[in-house]
Every structure is written in structure tokens, then in C-alpha cells.
Design a protein around this motif. Sequence first.
Motif, PDB file in Angstrom:
ATOM      1  N   ILE A 109       0.828  -1.206   0.000  1.00  0.00           N
ATOM      2  CA  ILE A 109       0.000   0.000   0.000  1.00  0.00           C
ATOM      3  C   ILE A 109       0.860   1.253   0.000  1.00  0.00           C
ATOM      4  CG2 ILE A 109      -1.686   1.324   1.346  1.00  0.00           C
ATOM      5  CD1 ILE A 109      -2.861  -1.346   2.274  1.00  0.00           C
ATOM      6  N   ASN A 110       1.959   1.233   0.758  1.00  0.00           N
ATOM      7  CA  ASN A 110       2.843   2.405   0.814  1.00  0.00           C
ATOM      8  C   ASN A 110       3.484   2.708  -0.529  1.00  0.00           C
ATOM      9  OD1 ASN A 110       2.466   3.164   3.469  1.00  0.00           O
ATOM     10  ND2 ASN A 110       4.111   1.866   4.246  1.00  0.00           N
ATOM     11  N   GLU A 111       3.652   1.671  -1.364  1.00  0.00           N
ATOM     12  CA  GLU A 111       4.212   1.915  -2.690  1.00  0.00           C
ATOM     13  C   GLU A 111       3.267   2.731  -3.569  1.00  0.00           C
ATOM     14  OE1 GLU A 111       5.224  -1.876  -4.263  1.00  0.00           O
ATOM     15  OE2 GLU A 111       7.108  -2.006  -3.133  1.00  0.00           O
ATOM     16  N   TYR A 112       2.014   2.851  -3.162  1.00  0.00           N
ATOM     17  CA  TYR A 112       1.040   3.671  -3.885  1.00  0.00           C
ATOM     18  C   TYR A 112       1.053   5.130  -3.419  1.00  0.00           C
ATOM     19  CZ  TYR A 112      -1.359  -0.083  -6.385  1.00  0.00           C
ATOM     20  OH  TYR A 112      -1.673  -1.097  -7.242  1.00  0.00           O
ATOM     21  N   ARG A 113       1.857   5.460  -2.398  1.00  0.00           N
ATOM     22  CA  ARG A 113       1.831   6.823  -1.858  1.00  0.00           C
ATOM     23  C   ARG A 113       2.221   7.858  -2.901  1.00  0.00           C
ATOM     24  NH1 ARG A 113      -1.438   6.425   2.386  1.00  0.00           N
ATOM     25  NH2 ARG A 113      -0.707   4.891   3.913  1.00  0.00           N
ATOM     26  N   GLU A 114       3.237   7.545  -3.702  1.00  0.00           N
ATOM     27  CA  GLU A 114       3.665   8.497  -4.735  1.00  0.00           C
ATOM     28  C   GLU A 114       2.544   8.735  -5.743  1.00  0.00           C
ATOM     29  OE1 GLU A 114       7.251   9.028  -8.040  1.00  0.00           O
ATOM     30  OE2 GLU A 114       7.209   7.297  -6.689  1.00  0.00           O
ATOM     31  N   HIS A 115       1.912   7.642  -6.157  1.00  0.00           N
ATOM     32  CA  HIS A 115       0.775   7.771  -7.087  1.00  0.00           C
ATOM     33  C   HIS A 115      -0.367   8.549  -6.437  1.00  0.00           C
ATOM     34  CE1 HIS A 115      -2.128   6.694 -10.176  1.00  0.00           C
ATOM     35  NE2 HIS A 115      -2.938   6.244  -9.229  1.00  0.00           N
ATOM     36  N   GLN A 116      -0.618   8.259  -5.153  1.00  0.00           N
ATOM     37  CA  GLN A 116      -1.681   8.975  -4.443  1.00  0.00           C
ATOM     38  C   GLN A 116      -1.372  10.460  -4.357  1.00  0.00           C
ATOM     39  OE1 GLN A 116      -2.023   7.950  -0.339  1.00  0.00           O
ATOM     40  NE2 GLN A 116      -4.019   8.919  -0.078  1.00  0.00           N
ATOM     41  N   ALA A 117      -0.092  10.798  -4.076  1.00  0.00           N
ATOM     42  CA  ALA A 117       0.294  12.213  -3.985  1.00  0.00           C
ATOM     43  C   ALA A 117       0.093  12.922  -5.327  1.00  0.00           C
ATOM     44  CB  ALA A 117       1.755  12.323  -3.536  1.00  0.00           C
ATOM     45  N   LYS A 118       0.460  12.247  -6.427  1.00  0.00           N
ATOM     46  CA  LYS A 118       0.271  12.851  -7.755  1.00  0.00           C
ATOM     47  C   LYS A 118      -1.205  13.070  -8.059  1.00  0.00           C
ATOM     48  CE  LYS A 118       4.492  10.925  -9.810  1.00  0.00           C
ATOM     49  NZ  LYS A 118       5.031  10.009 -10.840  1.00  0.00           N
ATOM     50  N   GLU A 119      -2.024  12.055  -7.753  1.00  0.00           N
ATOM     51  CA  GLU A 119      -3.458  12.184  -8.027  1.00  0.00           C
ATOM     52  C   GLU A 119      -4.094  13.257  -7.147  1.00  0.00           C
ATOM     53  OE1 GLU A 119      -5.219  10.746 -10.403  1.00  0.00           O
ATOM     54  OE2 GLU A 119      -3.331   9.878 -11.129  1.00  0.00           O
ATOM     55  N   THR A 120      -3.633  13.339  -5.892  1.00  0.00           N
ATOM     56  CA  THR A 120      -4.158  14.382  -4.995  1.00  0.00           C
ATOM     57  C   THR A 120      -3.779  15.767  -5.509  1.00  0.00           C
ATOM     58  OG1 THR A 120      -3.984  12.877  -3.108  1.00  0.00           O
ATOM     59  CG2 THR A 120      -4.181  15.225  -2.625  1.00  0.00           C
ATOM     60  N   LEU A 121      -2.524  15.907  -5.970  1.00  0.00           N
ATOM     61  CA  LEU A 121      -2.078  17.191  -6.515  1.00  0.00           C
ATOM     62  C   LEU A 121      -2.865  17.556  -7.771  1.00  0.00           C
ATOM     63  CD1 LEU A 121      -0.090  19.549  -6.344  1.00  0.00           C
ATOM     64  CD2 LEU A 121       1.537  18.186  -7.657  1.00  0.00           C
ATOM     65  N   LYS A 122      -3.100  16.565  -8.637  1.00  0.00           N
ATOM     66  CA  LYS A 122      -3.900  16.816  -9.840  1.00  0.00           C
ATOM     67  C   LYS A 122      -5.310  17.261  -9.473  1.00  0.00           C
ATOM     68  CE  LYS A 122      -3.720  13.685 -13.037  1.00  0.00           C
ATOM     69  NZ  LYS A 122      -3.652  12.340 -13.682  1.00  0.00           N
ATOM     70  N   LEU A 123      -5.884  16.612  -8.457  1.00  0.00           N
ATOM     71  CA  LEU A 123      -7.233  16.972  -8.028  1.00  0.00           C
ATOM     72  C   LEU A 123      -7.268  18.394  -7.470  1.00  0.00           C
ATOM     73  CD1 LEU A 123     -10.160  16.148  -7.513  1.00  0.00           C
ATOM     74  CD2 LEU A 123      -9.437  15.210  -5.317  1.00  0.00           C
ATOM     75  N   MET A 124      -6.260  18.749  -6.667  1.00  0.00           N
ATOM     76  CA  MET A 124      -6.205  20.106  -6.105  1.00  0.00           C
ATOM     77  C   MET A 124      -6.074  21.148  -7.208  1.00  0.00           C
ATOM     78  SD  MET A 124      -3.723  19.395  -2.811  1.00  0.00           S
ATOM     79  CE  MET A 124      -3.541  21.148  -2.498  1.00  0.00           C
ATOM     80  N   ILE A 125      -5.209  20.869  -8.193  1.00  0.00           N
ATOM     81  CA  ILE A 125      -5.020  21.816  -9.298  1.00  0.00           C
ATOM     82  C   ILE A 125      -6.303  21.952 -10.108  1.00  0.00           C
ATOM     83  CG2 ILE A 125      -3.768  22.207 -11.454  1.00  0.00           C
ATOM     84  CD1 ILE A 125      -1.333  20.934 -10.162  1.00  0.00           C
ATOM     85  N   GLN A 126      -6.983  20.806 -10.348  1.00  0.00           N
ATOM     86  CA  GLN A 126      -8.232  20.851 -11.101  1.00  0.00           C
ATOM     87  C   GLN A 126      -9.290  21.651 -10.352  1.00  0.00           C
ATOM     88  OE1 GLN A 126      -8.624  19.609 -14.230  1.00  0.00           O
ATOM     89  NE2 GLN A 126     -10.576  20.709 -14.186  1.00  0.00           N
ATOM     90  N   GLN A 127      -9.335  21.492  -9.025  1.00  0.00           N
ATOM     91  CA  GLN A 127     -10.282  22.266  -8.222  1.00  0.00           C
ATOM     92  C   GLN A 127      -9.967  23.760  -8.301  1.00  0.00           C
ATOM     93  OE1 GLN A 127      -9.932  20.470  -4.347  1.00  0.00           O
ATOM     94  NE2 GLN A 127     -11.413  18.850  -4.793  1.00  0.00           N
ATOM     95  N   GLN A 128      -8.680  24.113  -8.275  1.00  0.00           N
ATOM     96  CA  GLN A 128      -8.306  25.519  -8.408  1.00  0.00           C
ATOM     97  C   GLN A 128      -8.692  26.064  -9.775  1.00  0.00           C
ATOM     98  OE1 GLN A 128      -4.144  25.907  -7.509  1.00  0.00           O
ATOM     99  NE2 GLN A 128      -4.383  25.251  -5.370  1.00  0.00           N
ATOM    100  N   ILE A 129      -8.461  25.248 -10.823  1.00  0.00           N
ATOM    101  CA  ILE A 129      -8.826  25.685 -12.174  1.00  0.00           C
ATOM    102  C   ILE A 129     -10.332  25.893 -12.279  1.00  0.00           C
ATOM    103  CG2 ILE A 129      -8.923  24.954 -14.590  1.00  0.00           C
ATOM    104  CD1 ILE A 129      -6.243  23.552 -14.157  1.00  0.00           C
ATOM    105  N   ASP A 130     -11.106  24.944 -11.743  1.00  0.00           N
ATOM    106  CA  ASP A 130     -12.568  25.068 -11.783  1.00  0.00           C
ATOM    107  C   ASP A 130     -13.037  26.292 -11.009  1.00  0.00           C
ATOM    108  OD1 ASP A 130     -12.637  22.757 -13.259  1.00  0.00           O
ATOM    109  OD2 ASP A 130     -13.085  21.453 -11.543  1.00  0.00           O
ATOM    110  N   SER A 131     -12.417  26.530  -9.841  1.00  0.00           N
ATOM    111  CA  SER A 131     -12.802  27.692  -9.042  1.00  0.00           C
ATOM    112  C   SER A 131     -12.499  28.995  -9.772  1.00  0.00           C
ATOM    113  CB  SER A 131     -12.068  27.652  -7.696  1.00  0.00           C
ATOM    114  OG  SER A 131     -12.353  28.796  -6.930  1.00  0.00           O
ATOM    115  N   LYS A 132     -11.316  29.080 -10.401  1.00  0.00           N
ATOM    116  CA  LYS A 132     -10.950  30.295 -11.137  1.00  0.00           C
ATOM    117  C   LYS A 132     -11.825  30.468 -12.379  1.00  0.00           C
ATOM    118  CE  LYS A 132      -6.172  30.375  -9.536  1.00  0.00           C
ATOM    119  NZ  LYS A 132      -4.730  30.280  -9.897  1.00  0.00           N
ATOM    120  N   ARG A 133     -12.165  29.335 -13.022  1.00  0.00           N
ATOM    121  CA  ARG A 133     -13.044  29.423 -14.201  1.00  0.00           C
ATOM    122  C   ARG A 133     -14.429  29.934 -13.798  1.00  0.00           C
ATOM    123  NH1 ARG A 133     -12.416  24.498 -16.242  1.00  0.00           N
ATOM    124  NH2 ARG A 133     -10.808  25.153 -17.707  1.00  0.00           N
TER     125      ARG A 133
END
Length: 207
Positions: A109-133
Motif C-alpha cells: 500500500i505504501n508503494e502507492y503513496r507516490e501515485h496517491q500524492a500525484k493524483e491528490t495534486l492533480k485533483l487540487m489543481i483541477q479544483q483551483q482551475i474550476d474555481s478560477k473558471r
Amino acid sequence: RLADMDHNEAMEDPELKFLAVPPPPKTGSYTVFGRMWQVCDQLPTLAEQNITQLYPDGPIDRVAELKRLNHSVLFEFLELVDVLVKDPSQFSTCTERIRDVFVNIHHLINEYREHQAKETLKLMIQQQIDSKRQATERTLAKCKELEQTIEQLKREAADTKDEISTAVASEENQTDSTVQGNAEQHTQTQITQDGLAKILEAVQGLT
């Protein structure tokens, strides 16, 4: 002064060498709450933790391996129950195997942490883009509403200007008519006075 100097310069100055902040460590380990942590934050292997690896090395289907390890937990638990019934003194062997299975599951499960961090960052960026849009769309809608209000005010101002011009022209025409009427009345009065004067002269001539 110290803020403008690097670590080497500060160490050469006898007055500042004890005040200089040492550079951060790049290698080695440190202990926090009795646990050893590496300076370079890296997931240690199971071999480094002296844990038996229960899945093969190399590219694997982690989902399938996690399911298999879950089945192993159930099997080892049943083995523990059987040992506790038949020979309780041998329970430690079963608990160690169960511990190894759980550690392997946790490691996968810990080997998925890097993937989880990337997906979380993508989600945060997408939320910021949606909010600014959304904020941009609200701003554009408000600008369009203001433009319509300005156009309406311009039309109302033009209508008011026309009404004022019409009222002024009407007032001027009425004033001109009044002045002309007064002038005609004055002329008629003057003519009447001249006629009376002539009649008086004629009457005086007769007498």
C-alpha cells in the motif's frame, strides 16, 4: 551580517562560527519517538526491515497480490485458532506469520503513496482551475450586466436630452409669440393715440 554570509564564510569568522546555522544533513538517519528514520525520505525495502517478502520481485499486479495476502491473513488466523486449541505454546510462530503478512500488505500500500500524492495534486489543481473558471464566468456575467446597464442609461440620457430640447424650443416659441403679441398691441396703441391727436387738432381748428 550573518544573513548575508554563507555557512563556510561564517565558520571562518571566529566571532560568528558558533552562531552559524549548520547545513541540513543529506545522508544518515535520525530517531523520533524510538523509531529510526532516514534523512532521505525513501520507502525502505522489506529486506532492510528484516521482514520476509511474500510477493515476487519485479513488475507485479499489486491488486491481485493484495487480494492474495488478504486470503493469507484469513488462512493464518485459522491456523492460529487451530494451534491455540491443539498446542497453545506454538502460538508465537503463527502470530509472526500474521505479522509478516500485514507488514507485506502495508508495504504494498505504501508503494502507492507516490501515485496517491500525484493524483491528490492533480485533483487540487483541477479544483483551483474550476474555481478560477467559475470566478471568471461570474466576472464576465457581471461585466455584461454592467454594459447593459450603461447602454440603458445612455438611452435614458438621450431621451431626457430630447425632452429637454423640446421643452426649451416650446418655451422659446411661446416667448417669441408673447413678445410679438406685445409688439402688435403696442403698435395698435400707438396708432390709436396718433388718431386721437389728429382729431383733437381738427376740433381745435374748428373752434
